[in-house]
Enzyme design. Structure first.
Site, PDB file in Angstrom:
ATOM      1  N   GLU A 114      10.134   1.906  10.386  1.00 19.21           N
ATOM      2  CA  GLU A 114      11.111   2.991  10.213  1.00 19.21           C
ATOM      3  C   GLU A 114      10.323   4.278  10.332  1.00 19.21           C
ATOM      4  OE1 GLU A 114      12.659   6.043   9.043  1.00 19.21           O
ATOM      5  OE2 GLU A 114      12.632   5.246   7.006  1.00 19.21           O
ATOM      6  N   CYS A 116      13.098  11.427   6.646  1.00 21.82           N
ATOM      7  CA  CYS A 116      13.145  11.014   8.050  1.00 21.82           C
ATOM      8  C   CYS A 116      14.508  11.291   8.671  1.00 21.82           C
ATOM      9  CB  CYS A 116      12.796   9.541   8.159  1.00 21.82           C
ATOM     10  SG  CYS A 116      13.739   8.485   7.040  1.00 21.82           S
ATOM     11  N   LYS A 140       0.852  -1.189   0.000  1.00 21.51           N
ATOM     12  CA  LYS A 140       0.000   0.000   0.000  1.00 21.51           C
ATOM     13  C   LYS A 140       0.886   1.236   0.000  1.00 21.51           C
ATOM     14  CE  LYS A 140      -2.823   3.162   2.445  1.00 21.51           C
ATOM     15  NZ  LYS A 140      -1.963   4.203   1.834  1.00 21.51           N
ATOM     16  N   GLU A 142       9.163  16.371  15.140  1.00 19.40           N
ATOM     17  CA  GLU A 142       9.527  16.280  13.726  1.00 19.40           C
ATOM     18  C   GLU A 142       8.660  17.226  12.890  1.00 19.40           C
ATOM     19  OE1 GLU A 142      10.739  12.749  10.696  1.00 19.40           O
ATOM     20  OE2 GLU A 142       8.768  12.553  11.617  1.00 19.40           O
TER      21      GLU A 142
END
Length: 492
Positions: free
Chosen positions: A250, A284, A175, A385
């Protein structure tokens, strides 16, 4: 408007009920493709197809060498199509064509590498302490792997999952992000062309809140591999835990780029700029915190601002563009919200600080490269973040203080160290709580080296020899060679 279909059981199909959604070009701020909006019924179809393929002679009956050959054949096809796929990704997610082209030209190496590993998976013979018994182990695939991937580097991050999973003998239901599905569907055509049996790779497109749970919780899914934000990753982990599924996660990062007093300042400046602005901060591993020693702070800041001011914004499809748009409308607003929060908390904005209104940015979702100073380590801008072109600069006075600040977040994905001291380089590589530590470089990755995070940045590793173990399970086999049946009431 380009119309696409999903790949399920070797056939290109519409979503159940015919639902679709539009994919928008972040540079133009306009829709350009229509993609199927999958339902839980579509997920069930895809998972069942993957399970049938997993046990079928067409896949399970292949030798490991034959699997490796398929992967290497696929790699060659990707290499032929790399530039076209890169152009699709740039149109779909707004990342720079130079970066997407570099990634897509590198992606084949993962499939070559894991294709070569496919027939190197070996069990072992154990010199067991039971007389008259032969004991050995087998390394076997898990089954159906659900791969859920983000929008920032769609095909590369999918490759990190698909290549080792397929090499190990698993089948896939993939997906992709609803914000970058087109390149995934085009990628799927190459699996067909390479000769993979129907159902080995299936692609369902849609929204996570509509089909993500159905995929993760499906009883025929044996493993979940996810890349994305930490909050979504936590939800995936919790759902997978209900049926005791292994996961590879992750997740997010708040990586520190640490500039020591003995650094080559010009190199460190380039590394810091590359770490946060080259990918518009949408990675990331973004070096979103620059920790700078007090003795070189002023000199570093002067050169940092000089270089950052030269950043060329504009059409990501142009070779000369250095900073592109934010990929999605919601992320664009999120970045602007964090800039506002940083100002409210007392950080000083010395560059950028708002939407980009340059003519070359057109109608896209652009944020000016933004730098904050006077940042305290406990500020939200230094803890959370942002996933955008926003850098927090923090001053430090000692190695111990740098380590304390760098490790003082809930994340631990990566860190950068800029120093000319080999002793400091080795010491920092040990003391920093991060899955990757770069010294005098930043954002380097390889199919040969493991990648993953500490703390809330994730579980498991991708790439390198370690990665294929994430998609295998070990079986112990006992064979009695003595000919004497033991007492049935006594454990041997």
């Amino acid at each position: 408007m380009n119309d696409y279909q999903m790949l399920i059981d070797g056939a290109w199909v519409d979503a159940t009920g015919g639902g679709t959604f539009e994919s928008e070009n972040p540079y133009l701020g306009a829709a350009w493709a229509r993609v199927p909006r999958a339902t839980p019924e579509d997920v069930d179809r895809a998972v069942r197809a993957a399970r049938r393929a997993f046990v079928s002679p067409a896949w399970r009956g292949l030798s490991a060498s034959a699997r490796g050959l398929l992967l290497r054949r696929f790699a060659d096809l990707v290499a032929e199509e790399a530039d076209r796929l890169a152009e699709l990704e740039t149109r779909d997610n707004g990342k720079l064509i130079t970066e997407m082209r570099g990634q897509l030209r590198y992606v084949p190496q993962w499939f070559h590498y894991f294709g070569g590993l496919a027939d190197k998976i070996e069990g072992r013979v154990i010199p067991i302490d039971k007389p008259g018994v032969f004991n050995f182990t087998r390394e076997e695939p898990l089954g159906v792997v659900a791969a859920i991937t983000p929008w920032n580097s769609p095909l590369m991050l999918a490759t990190w999952k698909l290549a080792p999973a397929l090499a190990a003998g698993n089948t896939i239901v993939w997906k992709p992000s609803e914000f970058s599905s087109v390149s995934a569907l085009e990628f799927g055509r190459l699996f067909e062309k390479a000769g993979f049996p129907p159902g080995v790779v299936n692609i369902v497109t849609g929204f996570g809140n509509e089909i993500g749970g159905a995929l993760v919780e499906h009883p025929a899914v044996a493993k979940v591999a996810f890349t994305g934000g930490d909050r979504t990753g936590q939800s995936v982990y919790e759902l997978a835990a209900r049926s005791i599924k292994p996961v590879t996660l992750e997740l997010g990062g708040k990586s520190a780029n640490i500039v020591f007093e003995d650094a080559v300042i010009d190199d460190a400046v380039k590394g810091v700029v590359s770490g946060i602005f080259a990918a518009t901060g949408q990675t990331c591993i973004a070096g979103s915190r620059a920790l700078v020693h007090a003795s070189v702070y002023d000199r570093f800041m002067e050169r940092l601002l000089d270089l950052a001011r030269t950043a060329r914004m504009g059409d990501p499809a142009e070779e000369t563009t250095q900073v592109g748009p934010v990929t999605t409308r919601p992320q664009y607003q999120k970045v602007l919200d964090y800039i506002r929060i940083a100002k409210e908390e007392g950080a000083r904005c010395v560059l950028g600080g708002g939407p980009a209104s340059r003519p070359e940015c057109g109608s896209g979702w652009f944020v000016e490269p933004t730098i904050f100073t006077d940042v305290r380590p406990d500020m939200r801008i230094a803890q959370e973040e942002v996933f955008g072109p926003v850098l927090s600069v923090i001053r430090f006075d000692s190695d111990d203080e740098a380590v304390e600040i760098a490790n003082g977040t809930m994340f631990g994905l990566a860190a950068g160290v800029w120093t000319q001291s080999i002793n400091r380089a080795l010491s920092m590589s040990q003391r920093l709580e991060a899955g990757t530590v770069w010294v005098n470089t930043y954002r380097a990755v390889s199919y040969m080296s493991p990648f993953g995070g500490y703390k809330r940045s994730g579980i498991g590793r991708e790439s390198g020899l370690t990665a294929i173990r994430e998609y295998l399970q070990e079986k112990s086999v006992w064979i009695d060679t003595s000919g004497n049946v033991p007492n049935p009431f006594v454990m041997r």
